[in-house]
Scaffold this motif. Structure first.
Motif, PDB file in Angstrom:
ATOM      1  N   ARG A  91       0.909  -1.164  -0.042  1.00  0.00           N
ATOM      2  CA  ARG A  91      -0.184  -0.035   0.063  1.00  0.00           C
ATOM      3  C   ARG A  91       0.817   1.110  -0.082  1.00  0.00           C
ATOM      4  O   ARG A  91       0.682   2.183  -0.904  1.00  0.00           O
ATOM      5  CB  ARG A  91      -0.870   0.078   1.216  1.00  0.00           C
ATOM      6  N   LEU A  92       1.886   1.389   0.798  1.00  0.00           N
ATOM      7  CA  LEU A  92       2.682   2.499   0.887  1.00  0.00           C
ATOM      8  C   LEU A  92       3.412   2.607  -0.207  1.00  0.00           C
ATOM      9  O   LEU A  92       3.698   3.898  -0.856  1.00  0.00           O
ATOM     10  CB  LEU A  92       3.739   2.283   2.216  1.00  0.00           C
ATOM     11  N   LYS A  94       2.729   1.977  -3.350  1.00  0.00           N
ATOM     12  CA  LYS A  94       1.743   2.555  -4.322  1.00  0.00           C
ATOM     13  C   LYS A  94       1.595   3.940  -4.075  1.00  0.00           C
ATOM     14  O   LYS A  94       1.362   4.819  -5.095  1.00  0.00           O
ATOM     15  CB  LYS A  94       0.468   1.634  -4.393  1.00  0.00           C
ATOM     16  N   LYS A  95       1.427   4.222  -2.789  1.00  0.00           N
ATOM     17  CA  LYS A  95       0.857   5.594  -2.358  1.00  0.00           C
ATOM     18  C   LYS A  95       2.280   6.482  -2.880  1.00  0.00           C
ATOM     19  O   LYS A  95       1.817   7.606  -3.177  1.00  0.00           O
ATOM     20  CB  LYS A  95       0.551   5.613  -0.840  1.00  0.00           C
ATOM     21  N   TYR A  96       3.329   5.985  -2.432  1.00  0.00           N
ATOM     22  CA  TYR A  96       4.362   7.052  -2.642  1.00  0.00           C
ATOM     23  C   TYR A  96       5.487   6.925  -4.069  1.00  0.00           C
ATOM     24  O   TYR A  96       6.121   7.712  -4.029  1.00  0.00           O
ATOM     25  CB  TYR A  96       5.282   7.075  -1.358  1.00  0.00           C
ATOM     26  N   GLU A 171       5.876   5.526   7.377  1.00  0.00           N
ATOM     27  CA  GLU A 171       5.303   6.442   6.455  1.00  0.00           C
ATOM     28  C   GLU A 171       5.935   7.859   7.191  1.00  0.00           C
ATOM     29  O   GLU A 171       6.148   8.642   6.470  1.00  0.00           O
ATOM     30  CB  GLU A 171       3.775   6.574   6.637  1.00  0.00           C
TER      31      GLU A 171
END
Length: 186
Positions: A91-92, A94-96, A171
């Motif tokens: 998830r991280l 993809k997010k960053y 994060e």
């Protein structure tokens, strides 16, 4: 007490002693091996320039990621905390991704490429993984899994998390490094 019972106890004691001595020998070899290896790297040190094959083919070079923040996640399929961390790491990643943060899994099973590929595909892990040929974890001083390290845009190691770490903490580290990068700080 009979002589027979005394002999049994003596044999049992000798076997217990031998078993403990063997176990101590096995454990002490591991302790000596870790102790003789390089000191674990810590924040502020330049990340070693490493290269290895990607699980899906091609060659990874850490130097090729200069200018990006790199999250190195040292893992293995047999490590329950490693496996548990994957959904949040994915998830991280993809997010960053759009802001130049690159996640790289560093798998510790050099002789299990087909198994590792199946494992990643089954769990729909989208960030790349490399296979440690046997020297990357040692070079970084990694002795436990998972270990997660964050390297800044200039190739400096900025955070090291040995053992399970929360996605919130990773994060926080990413946001701190992005702020440093935006301000042009080393």
């Amino acid at each position: 007490m009979s002589a027979h019972a005394s002999t049994k106890e003596r044999i049992s004691g000798i076997l217990t002693f031998l078993l403990l001595a063997f176990a101590f020998g096995v454990v002490s070899q591991r302790i000596v091996k870790v102790g003789m290896g390089p000191l674990p790297l810590g924040p502020g040190q330049i990340a070693p320039q490493i290269s290895a094959g990607y699980v899906d083919g091609g060659q990874f070079e850490l130097s090729g990621y200069q200018g990006n923040i790199v999250v190195l996640d040292f893992w293995a399929t047999w490590c329950p905390p490693c496996v548990a961390a994957f959904p949040e790491l994915n998830r991280l990643a993809k997010k960053y991704d759009a802001v130049g943060v690159r996640f790289i899994g560093v798998n510790q099973e050099p002789n299990s490429l087909p198994k590792v590929k199946r494992f990643l595909r089954k769990r729909k892990i989208t960030f790349p993984s490399i296979i440690d040929p046997g020297d990357i974890a040692r070079t970084f001083g990694v002795v436990s899994f998972p270990t997660t390290m964050l390297v800044d845009h200039q190739g400096v190691l900025r955070a090291v998390h040995r053992g399970a770490v929360s996605s919130e903490r990773i994060e926080q580290d990413i946001k701190r490094l992005l702020t440093m990068k935006d301000k042009g700080n080393p």
